[in-house]
Write a protein that holds these residues in place. Structure first.
Motif, PDB file in Angstrom:
ATOM      1  N   LYS A 196       2.300   3.975  -2.960  1.00 26.20           N
ATOM      2  CA  LYS A 196       1.618   4.819  -3.939  1.00 26.20           C
ATOM      3  C   LYS A 196       0.476   4.016  -4.558  1.00 26.20           C
ATOM      4  O   LYS A 196       0.692   2.955  -5.127  1.00 26.20           O
ATOM      5  CB  LYS A 196       2.578   5.280  -5.033  1.00 26.20           C
ATOM      6  N   ASN A 197      -0.729   4.531  -4.413  1.00 24.55           N
ATOM      7  CA  ASN A 197      -1.908   3.921  -5.021  1.00 24.55           C
ATOM      8  C   ASN A 197      -2.116   2.478  -4.588  1.00 24.55           C
ATOM      9  O   ASN A 197      -2.402   1.602  -5.413  1.00 24.55           O
ATOM     10  CB  ASN A 197      -1.821   3.994  -6.548  1.00 24.55           C
ATOM     11  N   LEU A 198      -1.964   2.204  -3.292  1.00 26.79           N
ATOM     12  CA  LEU A 198      -2.296   0.865  -2.796  1.00 26.79           C
ATOM     13  C   LEU A 198      -3.792   0.638  -2.996  1.00 26.79           C
ATOM     14  O   LEU A 198      -4.620   1.394  -2.454  1.00 26.79           O
ATOM     15  CB  LEU A 198      -1.963   0.755  -1.308  1.00 26.79           C
ATOM     16  N   PRO A 199      -4.198  -0.356  -3.758  1.00 26.61           N
ATOM     17  CA  PRO A 199      -5.640  -0.571  -4.001  1.00 26.61           C
ATOM     18  C   PRO A 199      -6.344  -1.102  -2.752  1.00 26.61           C
ATOM     19  O   PRO A 199      -6.015  -2.174  -2.249  1.00 26.61           O
ATOM     20  CB  PRO A 199      -5.649  -1.610  -5.138  1.00 26.61           C
ATOM     21  N   ILE A 200      -7.286  -0.336  -2.243  1.00 29.75           N
ATOM     22  CA  ILE A 200      -8.082  -0.721  -1.086  1.00 29.75           C
ATOM     23  C   ILE A 200      -9.557  -0.563  -1.443  1.00 29.75           C
ATOM     24  O   ILE A 200      -9.968   0.484  -1.954  1.00 29.75           O
ATOM     25  CB  ILE A 200      -7.737   0.136   0.147  1.00 29.75           C
ATOM     26  N   ALA A 201     -10.325  -1.607  -1.194  1.00 24.09           N
ATOM     27  CA  ALA A 201     -11.750  -1.588  -1.533  1.00 24.09           C
ATOM     28  C   ALA A 201     -12.529  -0.777  -0.505  1.00 24.09           C
ATOM     29  O   ALA A 201     -12.221  -0.793   0.693  1.00 24.09           O
ATOM     30  CB  ALA A 201     -12.278  -3.012  -1.606  1.00 24.09           C
ATOM     31  N   LEU A 202     -13.534  -0.079  -0.998  1.00 24.67           N
ATOM     32  CA  LEU A 202     -14.407   0.733  -0.139  1.00 24.67           C
ATOM     33  C   LEU A 202     -15.853   0.392  -0.457  1.00 24.67           C
ATOM     34  O   LEU A 202     -16.301   0.566  -1.596  1.00 24.67           O
ATOM     35  CB  LEU A 202     -14.133   2.220  -0.366  1.00 24.67           C
ATOM     36  N   GLN A 207      -3.738 -10.257   4.308  1.00 22.17           N
ATOM     37  CA  GLN A 207      -2.414 -10.488   4.874  1.00 22.17           C
ATOM     38  C   GLN A 207      -1.492 -11.264   3.939  1.00 22.17           C
ATOM     39  O   GLN A 207      -0.304 -10.987   3.841  1.00 22.17           O
ATOM     40  CB  GLN A 207      -2.561 -11.220   6.207  1.00 22.17           C
ATOM     41  N   GLY A 208      -2.012 -12.252   3.240  1.00 21.59           N
ATOM     42  CA  GLY A 208      -1.165 -13.103   2.411  1.00 21.59           C
ATOM     43  C   GLY A 208      -0.693 -12.469   1.120  1.00 21.59           C
ATOM     44  O   GLY A 208       0.247 -12.959   0.499  1.00 21.59           O
ATOM     45  N   MET A 209      -1.329 -11.372   0.709  1.00 25.12           N
ATOM     46  CA  MET A 209      -0.961 -10.747  -0.562  1.00 25.12           C
ATOM     47  C   MET A 209       0.450 -10.187  -0.530  1.00 25.12           C
ATOM     48  O   MET A 209       1.214 -10.328  -1.476  1.00 25.12           O
ATOM     49  CB  MET A 209      -1.966  -9.652  -0.898  1.00 25.12           C
ATOM     50  N   ASN A 210       0.794  -9.531   0.572  1.00 25.81           N
ATOM     51  CA  ASN A 210       2.147  -9.047   0.805  1.00 25.81           C
ATOM     52  C   ASN A 210       2.225  -8.596   2.261  1.00 25.81           C
ATOM     53  O   ASN A 210       1.521  -7.669   2.645  1.00 25.81           O
ATOM     54  CB  ASN A 210       2.503  -7.885  -0.128  1.00 25.81           C
ATOM     55  N   PRO A 211       3.057  -9.254   3.083  1.00 27.31           N
ATOM     56  CA  PRO A 211       3.080  -8.936   4.510  1.00 27.31           C
ATOM     57  C   PRO A 211       3.396  -7.475   4.813  1.00 27.31           C
ATOM     58  O   PRO A 211       2.773  -6.872   5.681  1.00 27.31           O
ATOM     59  CB  PRO A 211       4.172  -9.857   5.059  1.00 27.31           C
ATOM     60  N   ILE A 212       4.354  -6.898   4.095  1.00 29.97           N
ATOM     61  CA  ILE A 212       4.740  -5.511   4.355  1.00 29.97           C
ATOM     62  C   ILE A 212       3.595  -4.570   4.004  1.00 29.97           C
ATOM     63  O   ILE A 212       3.223  -3.684   4.788  1.00 29.97           O
ATOM     64  CB  ILE A 212       6.005  -5.143   3.564  1.00 29.97           C
ATOM     65  N   ALA A 213       3.016  -4.758   2.813  1.00 30.53           N
ATOM     66  CA  ALA A 213       1.904  -3.901   2.390  1.00 30.53           C
ATOM     67  C   ALA A 213       0.678  -4.118   3.272  1.00 30.53           C
ATOM     68  O   ALA A 213      -0.072  -3.178   3.556  1.00 30.53           O
ATOM     69  CB  ALA A 213       1.564  -4.165   0.927  1.00 30.53           C
ATOM     70  N   ALA A 214       0.467  -5.373   3.718  1.00 29.29           N
ATOM     71  CA  ALA A 214      -0.679  -5.660   4.581  1.00 29.29           C
ATOM     72  C   ALA A 214      -0.544  -4.941   5.918  1.00 29.29           C
ATOM     73  O   ALA A 214      -1.523  -4.377   6.434  1.00 29.29           O
ATOM     74  CB  ALA A 214      -0.800  -7.168   4.787  1.00 29.29           C
ATOM     75  N   ASN A 215       0.652  -4.958   6.498  1.00 31.67           N
ATOM     76  CA  ASN A 215       0.864  -4.248   7.767  1.00 31.67           C
ATOM     77  C   ASN A 215       0.640  -2.747   7.607  1.00 31.67           C
ATOM     78  O   ASN A 215       0.027  -2.099   8.458  1.00 31.67           O
ATOM     79  CB  ASN A 215       2.281  -4.506   8.282  1.00 31.67           C
ATOM     80  N   LEU A 216       1.139  -2.199   6.506  1.00 33.42           N
ATOM     81  CA  LEU A 216       0.961  -0.773   6.258  1.00 33.42           C
ATOM     82  C   LEU A 216      -0.505  -0.444   6.040  1.00 33.42           C
ATOM     83  O   LEU A 216      -1.025   0.565   6.550  1.00 33.42           O
ATOM     84  CB  LEU A 216       1.785  -0.356   5.046  1.00 33.42           C
ATOM     85  N   THR A 217      -1.207  -1.309   5.293  1.00 29.77           N
ATOM     86  CA  THR A 217      -2.638  -1.112   5.057  1.00 29.77           C
ATOM     87  C   THR A 217      -3.407  -1.148   6.364  1.00 29.77           C
ATOM     88  O   THR A 217      -4.303  -0.324   6.602  1.00 29.77           O
ATOM     89  CB  THR A 217      -3.171  -2.198   4.102  1.00 29.77           C
TER      90      THR A 217
END
Length: 404
Positions: free
Chosen positions: A36-42, A134-144
């Motif tokens: 929910k609301n994963l911050p991704i830069a655009l 990738q280093g911020m959180n492996p699970i969230a990084a894979n999902l991102t």
């Protein structure tokens, strides 16, 4: 026959069921992972292009509007992605290093120009750049990464359809080089930043180091508590001296744990970016945990140990998750209060973000935890001991002197 008359025999299934239900609750955060609301830069750096009979066209704006529209939630829940507009690639890279975004999608300045060239005899593929933190959180990084790659594929299909429809309307026949480009009309460049490497247990090394440090801090605090608890104090001054000795002994244990755990991790093949920096951070972490547990023991005695066992079982699954992937209850009322999350955050900075040891950030929070726990331990010196096992203690001596 005597065993069958024992009521505990018939209660045991209920006890087993209760324990299974209790620890089964620890699986809830892992089962219900929903971003929910994963911050991704655009970033849209596209300067646009002037097309005859159409005027200036900026496909970058069209793409960004499409991305924001497609990611919007329609069921009233928070969307999985929270787009954050950033001005430039340089600002994005700084934000990624500061752990502000799990990823980024960047549209270059020549995107419109290259996209319009697909209609010509000399087509040139437009590009988009994707960064995964990738280093911020492996699970969230894979999902991102999965979500951004899917968006890139959708964008590619959309541009392909659009160009083919325009060519069909104009009744334009395609050359071989145009057909080749249109089968894959967008170049998607994916890059991992702050990479976890190949010797970090797939990025979970900071979480893996928590359990041995936490359990050893409980063991150290309990052993020293039993040692101090066997002593009989004549006055508060003696108990204060014993408490300060206990804290000093905890300092020695912190040195052993910090250097020892770092050495063992290195021996097992985990990549240690800087032995001294990681050791110092683990020393501070152990000392904070030791004082926190000792503070609880000084007031609740051994009745406080189940609290730390429950923290281990309920808190450990959350440490590997991104806060944006937890339910509101777990994020606000459990994860935010876990002292061990500062250990994981600090280790991630040291392991993956190339930062040296400092007394700021997670280390400063751990030091405040240590200071607050130390003050609580000192206040326990004023506690009146009134149990039968306290005969000869300063509490009884003071009571007698009062009667006299």
């Amino acid at each position: 026959m005597h065993l069958l008359k024992n009521k505990l025999l018939f209660i045991s299934p209920l006890v087993v069921l209760l324990v299974i239900a209790l620890f089964g609750l620890t699986l809830i955060p892992s089962v219900q992972q929903k971003p929910k609301n994963l911050p991704i830069a655009l970033v849209n750096e596209d300067i646009g292009v002037v097309i005859p009979q159409q005027g200036k066209v900026n496909m970058g704006n069209t793409v960004t509007n499409m991305l924001k529209k497609n990611i919007t939630s329609t069921d009233g829940e928070d969307p999985p992605v929270k787009w954050i507009n950033v001005k430039s690639k340089e600002d994005v890279l700084k934000g990624l290093d500061n752990q502000e975004y799990y990823g980024a999608l960047i549209i270059p300045k020549d995107f419109s120009q290259k996209q319009s060239s697909l209609m010509t005899s000399k087509p040139d593929k437009p590009e988009i750049n994707i960064f995964i933190n990738q280093g911020m959180n492996p699970i969230a990084a894979n999902l991102t990464g999965q979500m951004l790659n899917t968006m890139g594929d959708n964008l590619e299909n959309g541009i392909q359809t659009q160009v083919l429809q325009r060519l069909a309307k104009q009744n334009v026949s395609l050359k071989a080089n145009q057909l080749t480009v249109l089968t894959d009309p967008v170049q998607v460049n994916v890059k991992n930043v702050n990479e976890v490497g190949t010797a970090s247990m797939n990025g979970s090394a900071p979480v893996a180091l928590f359990q041995p440090l936490w359990m050893s801090s409980i063991a150290g605090a309990v052993v020293l508590f039993f040692v101090a608890n066997k002593l009989a104090f004549v006055n508060r001054k003696q108990k204060l001296y014993a408490v300060l000795t206990q804290v000093l002994a905890g300092t020695v244990l912190s040195l052993v744990a910090g250097f020892g755990l770092t050495w063992i991790a290195d021996l097992l093949g985990i990549y240690i970016s800087n032995f001294m920096d990681i050791s110092l951070f683990l020393i501070i972490t152990y000392f904070a945990f030791f004082l926190l547990i000792t503070a609880v023991l000084s007031w609740l005695e051994m009745k406080g140990i189940p609290l730390f066992v429950l923290i281990l079982f309920f808190g450990a699954p959350l440490l590997s998750m991104a806060p944006e992937m937890m339910s509101t209850f777990y994020r606000d009322y459990i994860y935010s209060w876990l002292p061990m999350r500062f250990m994981v955050e600090g280790l991630r900075e040291l392991f993956f973000f190339h930062r040296g040891f400092s007394f700021s950030g997670p280390a400063s929070v751990l030091l405040w935890i240590a200071l607050g726990s130390f003050l609580i331990i000192i206040l326990s010196v004023l506690k009146v001991q009134s149990s039968a096992s306290d005969k000869g203690s300063y509490g009884e001596v003071e009571a007698r002197s009062t009667k006299g």
